[in-house]
Design a protein around this motif. Structure first.
Motif, PDB file in Angstrom:
ATOM      1  N   GLU A   4       0.829  -1.214   0.000  1.00 50.37           N
ATOM      2  CA  GLU A   4       0.000   0.000   0.000  1.00 50.37           C
ATOM      3  C   GLU A   4       0.868   1.271   0.000  1.00 50.37           C
ATOM      4  N   TYR A   5       2.097   1.121   0.479  1.00 53.57           N
ATOM      5  CA  TYR A   5       2.934   2.310   0.577  1.00 53.57           C
ATOM      6  C   TYR A   5       3.761   2.545  -0.681  1.00 53.57           C
ATOM      7  N   LEU A   6       3.743   1.558  -1.581  1.00 49.39           N
ATOM      8  CA  LEU A   6       4.636   1.634  -2.732  1.00 49.39           C
ATOM      9  C   LEU A   6       4.398   2.878  -3.575  1.00 49.39           C
ATOM     10  N   SER A   7       3.128   3.167  -3.850  1.00 48.36           N
ATOM     11  CA  SER A   7       2.879   4.313  -4.731  1.00 48.36           C
ATOM     12  C   SER A   7       3.280   5.619  -4.047  1.00 48.36           C
ATOM     13  N   LEU A   8       3.069   5.672  -2.745  1.00 47.02           N
ATOM     14  CA  LEU A   8       3.494   6.858  -2.013  1.00 47.02           C
ATOM     15  C   LEU A   8       5.015   6.987  -2.041  1.00 47.02           C
ATOM     16  N   PHE A   9       5.675   5.840  -1.904  1.00 43.98           N
ATOM     17  CA  PHE A   9       7.146   5.824  -1.951  1.00 43.98           C
ATOM     18  C   PHE A   9       7.639   6.335  -3.299  1.00 43.98           C
ATOM     19  N   ILE A  10       7.020   5.842  -4.367  1.00 43.78           N
ATOM     20  CA  ILE A  10       7.474   6.235  -5.707  1.00 43.78           C
ATOM     21  C   ILE A  10       7.280   7.733  -5.927  1.00 43.78           C
ATOM     22  N   SER A  11       6.088   8.221  -5.620  1.00 47.26           N
ATOM     23  CA  SER A  11       5.847   9.641  -5.919  1.00 47.26           C
ATOM     24  C   SER A  11       6.710  10.540  -5.046  1.00 47.26           C
ATOM     25  N   GLU A  12       6.884  10.165  -3.793  1.00 48.11           N
ATOM     26  CA  GLU A  12       7.690  11.025  -2.930  1.00 48.11           C
ATOM     27  C   GLU A  12       9.173  10.989  -3.334  1.00 48.11           C
ATOM     28  N   THR A  13       9.656   9.810  -3.669  1.00 48.54           N
ATOM     29  CA  THR A  13      11.059   9.716  -4.091  1.00 48.54           C
ATOM     30  C   THR A  13      11.276  10.470  -5.398  1.00 48.54           C
ATOM     31  N   GLU A  14      10.301  10.406  -6.281  1.00 45.05           N
ATOM     32  CA  GLU A  14      10.423  11.151  -7.547  1.00 45.05           C
ATOM     33  C   GLU A  14      10.599  12.644  -7.289  1.00 45.05           C
ATOM     34  N   SER A  15       9.803  13.161  -6.366  1.00 50.60           N
ATOM     35  CA  SER A  15       9.934  14.592  -6.129  1.00 50.60           C
ATOM     36  C   SER A  15      11.267  14.904  -5.434  1.00 50.60           C
ATOM     37  N   TYR A  16      11.745  13.976  -4.608  1.00 46.18           N
ATOM     38  CA  TYR A  16      13.065  14.181  -3.989  1.00 46.18           C
ATOM     39  C   TYR A  16      14.172  14.173  -5.042  1.00 46.18           C
ATOM     40  N   ILE A  17      14.023  13.303  -6.035  1.00 46.88           N
ATOM     41  CA  ILE A  17      15.058  13.223  -7.065  1.00 46.88           C
ATOM     42  C   ILE A  17      15.137  14.546  -7.839  1.00 46.88           C
ATOM     43  N   LYS A  18      13.980  15.115  -8.139  1.00 46.63           N
ATOM     44  CA  LYS A  18      13.969  16.402  -8.839  1.00 46.63           C
ATOM     45  C   LYS A  18      14.651  17.464  -7.987  1.00 46.63           C
ATOM     46  N   GLN A  19      14.307  17.476  -6.707  1.00 48.90           N
ATOM     47  CA  GLN A  19      14.900  18.444  -5.792  1.00 48.90           C
ATOM     48  C   GLN A  19      16.423  18.266  -5.733  1.00 48.90           C
ATOM     49  N   LEU A  20      16.830  17.000  -5.693  1.00 48.03           N
ATOM     50  CA  LEU A  20      18.253  16.667  -5.630  1.00 48.03           C
ATOM     51  C   LEU A  20      18.973  17.214  -6.859  1.00 48.03           C
ATOM     52  N   GLU A  21      18.374  17.023  -8.006  1.00 49.32           N
ATOM     53  CA  GLU A  21      18.974  17.486  -9.244  1.00 49.32           C
ATOM     54  C   GLU A  21      19.132  19.011  -9.233  1.00 49.32           C
ATOM     55  N   ASN A  22      18.100  19.691  -8.765  1.00 48.97           N
ATOM     56  CA  ASN A  22      18.178  21.151  -8.681  1.00 48.97           C
ATOM     57  C   ASN A  22      19.301  21.595  -7.752  1.00 48.97           C
ATOM     58  N   ASP A  23      19.400  20.927  -6.602  1.00 47.24           N
ATOM     59  CA  ASP A  23      20.453  21.286  -5.651  1.00 47.24           C
ATOM     60  C   ASP A  23      21.836  21.060  -6.264  1.00 47.24           C
ATOM     61  N   LEU A  24      21.960  19.975  -7.035  1.00 46.30           N
ATOM     62  CA  LEU A  24      23.262  19.679  -7.639  1.00 46.30           C
ATOM     63  C   LEU A  24      23.625  20.729  -8.683  1.00 46.30           C
ATOM     64  N   LEU A  25      22.616  21.194  -9.410  1.00 45.39           N
ATOM     65  CA  LEU A  25      22.877  22.245 -10.399  1.00 45.39           C
ATOM     66  C   LEU A  25      23.361  23.517  -9.700  1.00 45.39           C
ATOM     67  N   VAL A  26      22.774  23.805  -8.555  1.00 46.80           N
ATOM     68  CA  VAL A  26      23.238  24.968  -7.778  1.00 46.80           C
ATOM     69  C   VAL A  26      24.689  24.752  -7.354  1.00 46.80           C
ATOM     70  N   LEU A  27      24.976  23.542  -6.872  1.00 44.74           N
ATOM     71  CA  LEU A  27      26.328  23.257  -6.369  1.00 44.74           C
ATOM     72  C   LEU A  27      27.375  23.254  -7.470  1.00 44.74           C
ATOM     73  N   GLU A  28      26.968  22.911  -8.666  1.00 45.18           N
ATOM     74  CA  GLU A  28      27.914  22.899  -9.772  1.00 45.18           C
ATOM     75  C   GLU A  28      28.448  24.310 -10.028  1.00 45.18           C
ATOM     76  N   LYS A  29      27.575  25.298  -9.820  1.00 40.76           N
ATOM     77  CA  LYS A  29      27.998  26.690 -10.029  1.00 40.76           C
ATOM     78  C   LYS A  29      28.645  27.249  -8.763  1.00 40.76           C
ATOM     79  N   ASP A  30      28.106  26.860  -7.605  1.00 40.22           N
ATOM     80  CA  ASP A  30      28.589  27.431  -6.354  1.00 40.22           C
ATOM     81  C   ASP A  30      28.846  26.294  -5.370  1.00 40.22           C
ATOM     82  N   ARG A  31      30.096  25.829  -5.346  1.00 34.97           N
ATOM     83  CA  ARG A  31      30.403  24.643  -4.547  1.00 34.97           C
ATOM     84  C   ARG A  31      30.471  24.943  -3.048  1.00 34.97           C
ATOM     85  N   LYS A  32      30.309  26.249  -2.708  1.00 35.72           N
ATOM     86  CA  LYS A  32      30.330  26.601  -1.280  1.00 35.72           C
ATOM     87  C   LYS A  32      28.936  26.903  -0.735  1.00 35.72           C
ATOM     88  N   ASN A  33      27.928  26.496  -1.488  1.00 36.74           N
ATOM     89  CA  ASN A  33      26.568  26.764  -1.031  1.00 36.74           C
ATOM     90  C   ASN A  33      26.172  25.759   0.061  1.00 36.74           C
TER      91      ASN A  33
END
Lengths: 502, 119
Positions: A4-33
């Protein structure tokens, strides 16, 4: 229920992955953030917790390992370009995993990334290529860890077959069959040994982390320490390597915080003894004040005054491991040991090991972690009582002998026997296990646990065998058992935990 | 018992809530950051709090300290992923009563709560 938790796990992890990618893009430009670094750490940590809860072990392990890469950047407030690049690859992997989960497909293996992650941690030069794998060197092949795990599981099944084969061939009493059975048994053992070795890693994999960390910790506290490590080349099962870091780290911190006053030596050493590894954390600091413990346990009504006077130092130190013993106030009086030791003790016990303390006032203290070499296969005595069979792990066993009921003395309702001028308290296993016991000659097994020796009286020792520990719910209904196994005839057999029989 | 569940992942909050409710407890509220946990504690006064450690805004450890300031008798159970043992110790020193490591067995959570209630 997890479905029952699988779909919640998938959707929440998906949004975390997007967030992670955004943070990495920030860090690529500013490694001291710093904010972005903290956010990346938090997301990895959250994904780890969720993945492990859902039983996606590889994903959880990878997130766990990668999370460690962020520890230094978190304190330094700066991340290096290589780590950022690696994290992008990790994000790609996470996306692939989610895609596979959604399609009900086999999950992509994580071990290559895990290896790279370890190499980065060790400061090795790594070449990172997104989405491609490196070719093998001549004379060497890369094997995925999951394949070794599969082999390992298969040999475990073979071990069960081996016991059946040996039993059956001895019953049928055909010489040719018996010879064949014995040869097969020997080969299966050899095969299992080889595969166990494939899973082994040197302890230095974990130990390497400590010198730098302890140096920094000592510097923070303005203490001068000499830190010596021995036995790092000792190899143990990967399952143990994975979990060893935290408890050892805690003991080292304890030695630094409370053992060493201004200047001193801390030693971390590992040795192998039979089926156990022993890891010692020693300091040459002020030691533990056992008289102070004696006073405190009486004051806290943990034991009465007279009993307290008879306790030996080793028994007194054990109180430090009890959750009900320590409070901050007491602890600072008894040289600071206490807080958290009960938690280290719990970790070690959960792994089927034990924690021991040795100390000499003014000379220093040694904390000893003893762990089984493998968590999966253990050598045991197979005991027969009331047509039931039980396994008793050999690592607790010191010796065995026969006794007659007339040799047993009774003092204050406790049964005991004299063994080479020492008194050995006896425990009747059939009684504890609610079995009908046989009369006449019985076996005594001398077991040693948590520094205490007891004689277990059993009806019969049937055999000595390697048994494969089956995963069970950690909370077996009784503390008398530590787990279960399948025996040669295909029937389940309970594994006894000597500590439960007090 | 009235319990407040604190975790930054909705997935974890949902799972814990289900476990607690199946165990006969009432989840009176949730929070997803340390700061929110402190605010909601004042308002809900739960009998017990389950607390994650690594969260945005304010960590679970800071939240334990803040809640203990408001209510020294507050009962807090740490629920954190493995690898944070050093932080768990810190939380225990700050006043948390017990800890459960993720991934957890439902029975482990309920047992721990039972033990806390007996204290």
């Amino acid at each position: 229920m997890l479905e029952e938790y699988l779909s919640l796990f998938i959707s929440e992890t998906e949004s975390y992955i997007k967030q992670l990618e955004n943070d990495l893009l920030v860090l690529e430009k500013d490694r001291k953030n710093r904010d972005a670094i903290l956010e990346v750490f938090r997301i990895l940590h959250t994904i780890k917790g969720m993945a492990q809860t859902m039983g996606f072990e590889e994903l959880g392990n990878l997130a766990h390992s990668v999370e460690d890469l962020l520890i230094e950047p978190k304190t330094k407030g700066e991340i290096d370009a290589k780590t950022v690049e690696f994290l992008f690859i990790i994000v790609d992997y996470f996306s692939q995993v989610l895609k596979s989960i959604k399609n009900n497909a086999v999950l992509p293996p994580a071990n290559e990334l895990l290896t790279i992650c370890e190499e980065i941690k060790q400061g090795k030069e790594v070449t990172l290529k997104r989405g491609t794998a490196e070719g093998p060197e001549l004379g060497e092949i890369r094997i995925k860890m999951s394949k070794i795990d599969n082999l390992f599981n298969l040999t475990n099944e073979l071990l069960i077959i081996r016991s059946r084969l040996v039993k059956l061939s001895s019953e049928i009493k055909n010489t040719e069959l018996q010879n064949l059975g014995e040869t097969a048994a020997r080969l299966i053992s050899a095969l299992q040994d080889e595969i166990m070795h494939l899973r082994m890693l040197p302890l230095s994999t974990v130990f390497e982390f400590f010198p730098r960390w302890l140096r920094d910790e000592a510097k923070n506290q303005n203490k001068e320490i000499e830190f010596v490590i021995t036995g790092g080349d000792l190899e143990v099962d990967r399952s143990i390597i994975d979990i060893l870091k935290e408890p050892v780290m805690h003991l080292l911190r304890n030695a630094l915080d409370h053992g060493i006053e201004n200047k001193g030596k801390i030693t971390l050493s590992a040795t192998r003894e039979k089926e156990f590894i022993r890891i010692n954390v020693s300091d040459d600091g002020k030691g533990i004040d056992s008289e102070e413990i004696r006073r405190l346990i009486v004051e806290r009504n943990l034991v009465d005054y007279n009993t307290a006077q008879t306790l030996e130092p080793g028994e007194l130190y054990r109180f430090l491991l009890r959750p009900d013993f320590s409070t901050k106030k007491d602890v600072s009086k008894v040289s600071g040991r206490g807080i958290g030791l009960d938690i280290v003790n719990k970790f070690v016990k959960d792994l089927g090991g034990r924690l021991e303390i040795k100390s000499e006032k003014g000379r220093g203290s040694t904390f000893i972690i003893e762990l089984p070499i493998s968590l999966a296969v253990i050598r045991s005595f197979i005991l027969g009582m009331d047509s039931q069979r039980y396994a008793l792990p050999l690592n607790y066993v010191q010796e065995t002998f026969y006794i007659d009921d007339k040799d047993i003395q009774t003092v204050h309702k406790h049964e005991l026997i004299k063994l080479r001028n020492n008194i050995l308290p006896l425990i009747r296993l059939p009684e504890k296990l609610n079995c009908v016991t046989k009369s006449g000659k019985k076996s005594v097994i001398v077991v040693d646990y948590e520094g205490k020796k007891r004689g277990f009286i059993v009806d019969e020792i049937l055999n000595e065998d390697e048994i494969v520990v089956k995963k069970t719910d950690r909370f077996l209904p009784s503390s008398l058992y530590s787990g279960c196994s399948i025996y040669g005839d295909g029937k389940p057999i309970l594994i006894l935990d000597p500590r439960g029989f007090e | 018992m009235r319990i407040m569940v604190v975790d930054d992942a909705m997935f974890m909050r949902r799972m814990l809530t289900d476990i607690l409710e199946k165990g006969g407890h009432t989840v009176c509220g949730e929070a997803s950051t340390g700061k929110e946990a402190v605010e909601r504690y004042k308002e809900l006064k739960p009998d017990l709090v389950t607390m994650d450690i690594i969260m945005p805004d304010m960590s679970g450890i800071e939240a334990v300290k803040e809640i203990k300031k408001i209510d020294p008798k507050a009962k807090i159970l740490m629920v954190s992923a493995m690898g944070q043992q050093a932080l768990v110790l810190e939380a225990v020193q700050a006043g948390a009563i017990d800890y459960v490591v993720k991934p957890f067995q439902p029975s482990r959570v309920l047992e721990s709560i039972e033990r806390i209630m007996k204290k």
